[in-house]
Scaffold this active site. Structure first.
Site, PDB file in Angstrom:
ATOM      1  CG  HIS A 142      39.910  28.565   9.203  1.00 28.24           C
ATOM      2  ND1 HIS A 142      41.166  28.526   8.354  1.00 28.24           N
ATOM      3  CD2 HIS A 142      40.004  27.610   9.936  1.00 28.24           C
ATOM      4  CE1 HIS A 142      41.796  27.355   8.763  1.00 28.24           C
ATOM      5  NE2 HIS A 142      41.207  26.666   9.691  1.00 28.24           N
ATOM      6  CB  SER A 149      30.703  60.315   8.360  1.00 31.34           C
ATOM      7  OG  SER A 149      30.482  60.347   7.028  1.00 31.34           O
ATOM      8  CE  LYS A 178      30.870  55.204   8.666  1.00 29.42           C
ATOM      9  NZ  LYS A 178      31.860  55.215   7.473  1.00 29.42           N
ATOM     10  CD  GLU A 209      39.240  52.957   9.815  1.00 28.08           C
ATOM     11  OE1 GLU A 209      38.459  52.063   9.679  1.00 28.08           O
ATOM     12  OE2 GLU A 209      39.536  53.963   9.706  1.00 28.08           O
TER      13      GLU A 209
END
Length: 456
Positions: free
Chosen positions: A154, A275, A281, A288
């Site tokens: 979970h 980025s 970043k 992704e």
């Protein structure tokens, strides 16, 4: 341009309809397998005396020239589809005998044969990619048998596990994928060649001979089914979807693990992007993209199921739509596997110190407290309730189980002794889970050895 069909028609197709009908823009990818299928058909026609041996050899050599032109990028792709483009070019190369190639054959059994040959090769390629990917996973797992990582249910901390054990869970998923592919390959590897348009042919062909030449293990038993069956495509798209499900789940974990909130891995520059606005970043673009590309393959599967569900026998033009779905799925699957293999080879670094801190700073060893009491003769359900009270005490006091004094332990139950501290250390918690298939280090080493043998 004259139409490839008979003189039944008085006028040519409207240019827009002709373009709408055409598949040459995408089915040219079938040319290598189309040539192989046609060479086998020509050899069979000659062997059966339907054409002369000399004509058969002319056709085989002309087709070989077409394949060379395709490989060199000089093949003139003209016509409605790859099949007519090949036949037109063959006639240019060998003359009137080229028009004999289509004897005892329809585009319907021809395209079904091509698709099976193409998918058979694609399955072999993907299976090999999966094997190499598994080898890479095994290499990473071998380096992290005793590295611990929080295990989750979970998405909540549950119990610590060996990092190798976690990675081998994905190995098992991909192992099932390989098995599924091999099972599908057996059903793909059946020849429809010779089924004709739908009813067979009046010529004395030898379907078993062409099947043997093309490496098929048998022939389709029913001519109607042979030209209209696309179950094997659905099965491939289903398995491709499952492979991408597994890659997508793995991608999601890599994305989570690389976040500041988890911090379990860091990305190397070779597999991450930055980025355009935020210089600090590092973005996990590969997982992704894999996660995103999964959806397009699901879409291809759904589209083909919808196409097939209302088709009467035998062949219908709707089936032209299967090819782009197959081609794009194969390409997507191969590129995703290639990218993820590189990611695991050189793209990430596990942060061992952060992982160690993670497994030492939670209450995921609570089950082992209950197990400890059970080994002292306390019924498990009672031990479970006592442990629940201890966890509640720790949460309310902002402490961990390892921080409790022996007096506090014994205040909950007199069976607690000094050895409770060793029993709840993360290494001990993991090492003692030595049941078959468990995360205990001995079990993981056994599982790793088997996995390495399975992908050798």
């Amino acid at each position: 341009m004259s139409q490839p069909w008979s003189q039944r028609f008085d006028s040519p197709l409207h240019p827009t309809i002709e373009a709408f009908n055409a598949s040459i823009g995408f089915d040219l990818a079938l040319l290598p397998v189309d040539v192989r299928g046609s060479q086998a058909h020509a050899r069979m026609l000659a062997r059966q005396g339907i054409i002369t041996p000399e004509e058969g050899e002319q056709l085989v050599q002309g087709l070989a020239q077409i394949l060379r032109e395709y490989e060199q990028g000089t093949f003139p792709a003209q016509g409605e589809d790859v099949h007519f483009a090949v036949e037109r070019r063959l006639t240019e190369l060998v003359g009137e005998v080229g028009k004999k190639l289509h004897t005892a054959r329809s585009r319907n059994d021809q395209v079904a044969t091509d698709l099976r040959l193409y998918l058979r090769e694609a399955i072999d390629d993907v299976t090999e990619q999966l094997r190499r990917f598994q080898q890479v996973l095994c290499g990473v797992a071998a380096a992290h048998v005793e590295t611990l990582i929080p295990g989750y249910t979970h998405l909540q901390r549950a119990q610590p596990v060996s990092l190798a054990h976690h990675l081998l869970a994905y190995f098992e998923m991909f192992q099932r994928d390989k098995i599924r592919l091999q099972e599908i390959r057996q059903r793909v590897n059946i020849s429809p060649l010779g089924a004709g348009a739908l009813a067979g042919t009046t010529f004395p062909i030898d379907r078993e001979y062409t099947a043997e030449l093309l490496g098929f293990q048998g022939v389709c038993a029913n001519s109607l089914d042979a030209v209209s069956d696309r179950d094997f495509v659905v099965e491939f798209l289903t398995t491709a979807s499952l492979i991408l499900v597994h890659l997508s789940r793995m991608s999601e974990e890599l994305i989570l693990w690389s976040s500041q909130e988890f911090g379990f891995i860091q990305w190397r520059d070779s597999c991450a992007t930055g980025s355009s606005m935020m210089p600090q970043k590092k973005n996990p673009d590969v997982p992704e993209l894999v996660r995103g590309k999964t959806g397009r393959v699901f879409g291809h599967l759904q589209a083909l199921l919808v196409i097939l569900k209302g088709l009467p026998l035998a062949y219908n033009k709707d089936l032209q739509e299967d090819k782009e779905a197959v081609f794009d799925t194969v390409k997507t699957l191969k590129t995703c596997l290639a990218a993820m293999t590189i990611v695991w080879q050189e793209g990430i670094v596990f942060q061992k110190q952060r992982l160690a801190q993670a497994v030492e700073s939670d209450l995921s060893n609570a089950t082992d407290v209950a197990d400890y009491l059970t080994t002292k003769g306390v019924p498990f359900r009672s031990a479970y309730q006592i442990t629940g009270q201890i966890v509640k005490f720790c949460v309310n006091s902002g402490r961990l189980l390892k921080d409790l004094t022996l007096a506090e332990w014994q205040g909950f139950h007199p069976q607690f002794a000094e050895d409770i501290y060793q029993a709840i250390t993360p290494q001990e918690v993991v090492a003692r889970r030595n049941s078959l298939g468990g995360t205990g280090f001995a079990q993981v080493r056994t599982a790793l050895a088997k996995a390495q043998a399975d992908c050798a």
